[in-house]
Motif scaffolding. Structure first.
Motif, mmCIF file in Angstrom:
data_model
loop_
_atom_site.group_PDB
_atom_site.id
_atom_site.type_symbol
_atom_site.label_atom_id
_atom_site.label_comp_id
_atom_site.label_asym_id
_atom_site.label_seq_id
_atom_site.Cartn_x
_atom_site.Cartn_y
_atom_site.Cartn_z
ATOM 1 N N VAL A 35 0.831 -1.216 0.000
ATOM 2 C CA VAL A 35 0.000 0.000 0.000
ATOM 3 C C VAL A 35 0.861 1.260 0.000
ATOM 4 O O VAL A 35 0.468 2.276 -0.565
ATOM 5 C CB VAL A 35 -1.050 0.042 1.147
ATOM 6 C CG1 VAL A 35 -2.046 -1.101 1.003
ATOM 7 C CG2 VAL A 35 -0.439 0.075 2.511
ATOM 8 N N ARG A 36 2.037 1.193 0.594
ATOM 9 C CA ARG A 36 2.960 2.333 0.548
ATOM 10 C C ARG A 36 3.325 2.642 -0.901
ATOM 11 O O ARG A 36 3.302 3.789 -1.336
ATOM 12 C CB ARG A 36 4.215 1.999 1.373
ATOM 13 C CG ARG A 36 4.785 3.143 2.130
ATOM 14 C CD ARG A 36 6.021 2.855 2.978
ATOM 15 N NE ARG A 36 6.417 1.493 3.248
ATOM 16 C CZ ARG A 36 6.087 0.805 4.345
ATOM 17 N NH1 ARG A 36 5.329 1.352 5.271
ATOM 18 N NH2 ARG A 36 6.523 -0.432 4.520
ATOM 19 N N THR A 39 0.190 3.947 -2.904
ATOM 20 C CA THR A 39 -0.166 5.341 -2.629
ATOM 21 C C THR A 39 0.822 6.296 -3.268
ATOM 22 O O THR A 39 0.454 7.410 -3.627
ATOM 23 C CB THR A 39 -0.267 5.631 -1.111
ATOM 24 O OG1 THR A 39 0.947 5.261 -0.478
ATOM 25 C CG2 THR A 39 -1.435 4.919 -0.480
ATOM 26 N N ILE A 124 -8.872 1.709 2.888
ATOM 27 C CA ILE A 124 -7.599 1.409 2.228
ATOM 28 C C ILE A 124 -7.599 1.973 0.818
ATOM 29 O O ILE A 124 -6.654 2.657 0.400
ATOM 30 C CB ILE A 124 -7.338 -0.116 2.214
ATOM 31 C CG1 ILE A 124 -7.127 -0.632 3.635
ATOM 32 C CG2 ILE A 124 -6.141 -0.457 1.324
ATOM 33 C CD1 ILE A 124 -7.221 -2.150 3.776
ATOM 34 N N ASP A 126 -9.545 4.351 -0.484
ATOM 35 C CA ASP A 126 -9.603 5.823 -0.460
ATOM 36 C C ASP A 126 -8.223 6.417 -0.213
ATOM 37 O O ASP A 126 -7.831 7.396 -0.861
ATOM 38 C CB ASP A 126 -10.571 6.319 0.619
ATOM 39 C CG ASP A 126 -12.029 6.068 0.270
ATOM 40 O OD1 ASP A 126 -12.330 5.752 -0.912
ATOM 41 O OD2 ASP A 126 -12.881 6.157 1.185
ATOM 42 N N ALA A 127 -7.474 5.828 0.707
ATOM 43 C CA ALA A 127 -6.135 6.339 1.012
ATOM 44 C C ALA A 127 -5.178 6.125 -0.165
ATOM 45 O O ALA A 127 -4.370 6.998 -0.476
ATOM 46 C CB ALA A 127 -5.596 5.672 2.274
ATOM 47 N N ILE A 128 -5.286 4.975 -0.821
ATOM 48 C CA ILE A 128 -4.451 4.719 -2.000
ATOM 49 C C ILE A 128 -4.786 5.724 -3.097
ATOM 50 O O ILE A 128 -3.898 6.329 -3.697
ATOM 51 C CB ILE A 128 -4.638 3.269 -2.508
ATOM 52 C CG1 ILE A 128 -4.004 2.279 -1.526
ATOM 53 C CG2 ILE A 128 -4.059 3.087 -3.908
ATOM 54 C CD1 ILE A 128 -4.328 0.820 -1.806
ATOM 55 N N PRO A 133 -0.143 7.692 2.131
ATOM 56 C CA PRO A 133 0.415 6.428 2.618
ATOM 57 C C PRO A 133 0.172 6.172 4.097
ATOM 58 O O PRO A 133 -0.103 5.025 4.481
ATOM 59 C CB PRO A 133 1.906 6.536 2.312
ATOM 60 C CG PRO A 133 2.170 7.953 2.006
ATOM 61 C CD PRO A 133 0.877 8.574 1.587
ATOM 62 N N HIS A 135 -2.334 7.020 5.942
ATOM 63 C CA HIS A 135 -3.725 6.595 6.118
ATOM 64 C C HIS A 135 -3.926 5.166 5.598
ATOM 65 O O HIS A 135 -4.635 4.373 6.216
ATOM 66 C CB HIS A 135 -4.677 7.564 5.408
ATOM 67 C CG HIS A 135 -4.806 8.871 6.095
ATOM 68 N ND1 HIS A 135 -3.960 9.927 5.851
ATOM 69 C CD2 HIS A 135 -5.676 9.295 7.032
ATOM 70 C CE1 HIS A 135 -4.300 10.948 6.614
ATOM 71 N NE2 HIS A 135 -5.344 10.593 7.343
ATOM 72 N N ALA A 136 -3.310 4.871 4.458
ATOM 73 C CA ALA A 136 -3.433 3.524 3.893
ATOM 74 C C ALA A 136 -2.822 2.497 4.832
ATOM 75 O O ALA A 136 -3.406 1.438 5.081
ATOM 76 C CB ALA A 136 -2.762 3.461 2.523
ATOM 77 N N GLU A 137 -1.651 2.807 5.372
ATOM 78 C CA GLU A 137 -0.985 1.888 6.289
ATOM 79 C C GLU A 137 -1.803 1.695 7.566
ATOM 80 O O GLU A 137 -1.939 0.561 8.053
ATOM 81 C CB GLU A 137 0.407 2.405 6.636
ATOM 82 C CG GLU A 137 1.367 2.359 5.461
ATOM 83 C CD GLU A 137 2.684 3.056 5.759
ATOM 84 O OE1 GLU A 137 3.112 3.073 6.929
ATOM 85 O OE2 GLU A 137 3.289 3.577 4.803
ATOM 86 N N LEU A 140 -4.870 -0.440 6.717
ATOM 87 C CA LEU A 140 -4.480 -1.829 6.471
ATOM 88 C C LEU A 140 -4.098 -2.527 7.775
ATOM 89 O O LEU A 140 -4.493 -3.670 8.020
ATOM 90 C CB LEU A 140 -3.314 -1.896 5.489
ATOM 91 C CG LEU A 140 -2.868 -3.318 5.178
ATOM 92 C CD1 LEU A 140 -3.858 -4.007 4.250
ATOM 93 C CD2 LEU A 140 -1.484 -3.324 4.579
#
Length: 164
Positions: A35-36, A39, A124, A126-128, A133, A135-137, A140
């Motif tokens: 995901v890092r 994003t 996940i 939405d953040a991507i 990053p 928010h995605a992390e 997740l």
């Protein structure tokens, strides 16, 4: 998944919590990096593809179709590997996740769990899509840690299924 006692019996093996924890650690490590990277790209195509999976998953979010819901859940995570270009790792992660998957299957029918999964998946994606990053992390991490965070509840509900 089975324990064989020669010339006596073959029984379903108990869920090994140590194996489940190690599988969760493996998935978390790989998917956090995925995901890092996703994003950093913030690809509209990636977000669109992930959202298409979520639409299908939402359509089967009922107790009667929890097996299909679970299958689409795996498809969502597989898509993260695919979009990151690390699809070869998916098979390795799947092989290591047997005990974790068994716990997840016990957790999935619990009230509100399917909706929580959908909400976490949406966070996940939405953040991507927005290139955030952290928010995605965070989304997740929350998602992948949910089942092991309530292991006491699962153990009390299914005490004969789990080796502690």
């Amino acid at each position: 998944m089975v324990d064989v006692y020669p010339q006596y019996a073959t029984v379903v093996a108990k869920i090994d919590l140590d194996h489940a924890r190690q599988a969760q650690f493996l998935r978390l490590s790989i998917e956090l990096e995925a995901v890092r990277r996703l994003t950093a790209d913030a690809s509209a195509e990636t977000a669109k593809d992930l959202r298409e999976v979520l639409v299908r998953q939402a359509a089967v979010a009922t107790q009667e179709t929890d097996d299909v819901f679970d299958s689409i859940d795996r498809e969502f995570h597989r898509k993260l590997y695919e979009k990151t270009g690390i699809l070869e790792l998916w098979a390795s992660v799947r092989r290591q996740s047997v005990h974790l998957d068994r716990l997840r299957r016990l957790h999935l029918p619990m009230p509100g769990k399917m909706q929580t999964v959908l909400t976490e998946h949406e966070a996940i994606v939405d953040a991507i899509a927005s290139g955030r990053p952290a928010h995605a992390e965070m989304a997740l991490r929350k998602h992948l840690c949910a089942t092991l965070s309530i292991i006491d509840v699962i153990s009390s509900e299914f005490p004969t299924y789990i080796r502690i």
